[in-house]
Write an enzyme that holds these catalytic residues in place. Structure first.
Site, mmCIF file in Angstrom:
data_model
loop_
_atom_site.group_PDB
_atom_site.id
_atom_site.type_symbol
_atom_site.label_atom_id
_atom_site.label_comp_id
_atom_site.label_asym_id
_atom_site.label_seq_id
_atom_site.Cartn_x
_atom_site.Cartn_y
_atom_site.Cartn_z
ATOM 1 C CG ASP A 9 -1.941 1.102 1.170
ATOM 2 O OD1 ASP A 9 -2.928 0.933 0.441
ATOM 3 O OD2 ASP A 9 -1.762 2.135 1.852
ATOM 4 C CG ASN A 61 -3.970 11.728 -5.172
ATOM 5 O OD1 ASN A 61 -3.267 11.732 -6.182
ATOM 6 N ND2 ASN A 61 -4.654 10.659 -4.782
ATOM 7 C CG HIS A 74 -6.496 13.665 -8.071
ATOM 8 N ND1 HIS A 74 -6.743 12.587 -7.256
ATOM 9 C CD2 HIS A 74 -7.153 14.717 -7.511
ATOM 10 C CE1 HIS A 74 -7.529 12.954 -6.253
ATOM 11 N NE2 HIS A 74 -7.797 14.248 -6.383
ATOM 12 C CG ASP A 86 -3.688 9.362 -11.981
ATOM 13 O OD1 ASP A 86 -4.104 8.848 -10.921
ATOM 14 O OD2 ASP A 86 -4.425 9.982 -12.780
ATOM 15 C CD GLU A 119 -4.531 4.589 -1.703
ATOM 16 O OE1 GLU A 119 -4.856 4.826 -0.527
ATOM 17 O OE2 GLU A 119 -5.248 4.878 -2.679
#
Length: 266
Positions: A134, A142, A147, A151, A177
């Site tokens: 994780d 973010n 964002h 990504d 994630e």
């Protein structure tokens, strides 16, 4: 009305010429033997009859043969085209099936495909190690950098996982994630080495923005699995180890043993 090709006309003309020649030769040889004279109407008939009969008959026969040959060629071409289309459809179907299994952003398996593969591994008794990974403080990435940067970080994490795992391993993105990795046939030592390599490679990811370097790291928890096991219990045990890694300060690896008491649930 039908069209006759030049090739067919040529063949018919040759057949007519041969027939006429043979007719004239026979008439010129037989009539004198029978006491007649090869001249006048008899001579012209030996020319005219083959020409009037042989040419149209030969033209029709050669034309039908040509049509049959062309039909066979067209049928063969259609078969080839059908075979090619069938192969292309199979390739397209295979590509679509594979695409439906993949996570569009990271290129790993999507959630459904990973769990399907993991269930098969459990049912087939494949030994190995399940890792759950994780990304640390991903919401903060973010919120701070946007964002799009988030990504990019996910894609870089996926690339690090893909480049570190082996050809018989499989991995996928099972949450926003969160990633899951199955190290096929690995023992505790091998799994620890791979998990640490993944962690280090992700920690070394360089993403820079005006506000500075984007801090990318990951926490990993996992369990070693041998023989037939409960996929559900394995996920629960790996998730427990992931929680230990998060609680222990993040950017670390925690590996534990599978809860053998729950193997009967498989």
């Amino acid at each position: 009305m039908f069209l006759i090709s030049r090739q067919t006309l040529g063949k018919a003309f040759i057949a007519m010429a041969v027939s006429t020649g043979v007719s004239v030769l026979i008439a010129a040889s037989i009539v004198p033997i029978l006491g007649g004279t090869y001249d006048g109407i008899g001579m012209w008939m030996s020319f005219a009859c083959p020409m009037l009969i042989s040419f149209p008959a030969s033209a029709w026969q050669f034309h039908q043969s040509e049509k049959l040959r062309n039909s066979r060629d067209e049928l063969a071409a259609l078969h080839l085209h059908a075979d090619r289309m069938h192969r292309e459809l199979l390739l397209a179907h295979t590509a679509l099936t594979e695409k439906a299994r993949m996570d569009a952003m990271t290129g790993g398996l999507n959630r459904e495909a990973f769990f399907a593969e993991f269930d098969r591994a459990a049912a087939n008794g494949r030994a190995g190690t399940l890792l759950l990974a994780d990304a640390d403080h991903f919401k903060q990435i973010n919120d701070t950098f946007g964002h799009q940067t988030g990504d990019e970080a996910l894609m870089a994490i996926a690339s690090a996982i893909g480049s570190t795992t082996g050809i018989s391993d499989f991995w996928g993105r099972i949450g926003g994630e969160e990633f899951a990795i199955f190290l096929d046939g690995s023992d505790d030592e091998e799994a620890s080495a791979v998990a640490e390599a993944i962690r280090r490679n992700i920690e070394a990811i360089e993403i820079k923005r005006e506000r500075g370097r984007v801090p990318v790291s990951i926490s990993i928890g996992g369990v070693h699995l041998s023989g037939h096991f409960s996929a559900r219990q394995a996920m629960s045990d790996a998730d427990r180890q992931l929680y230990r890694a998060k609680r222990g300060g993040r950017n670390r690896v925690e590996l534990g043993e599978f809860a053998e008491d729950d193997v009967s649930a498989a």
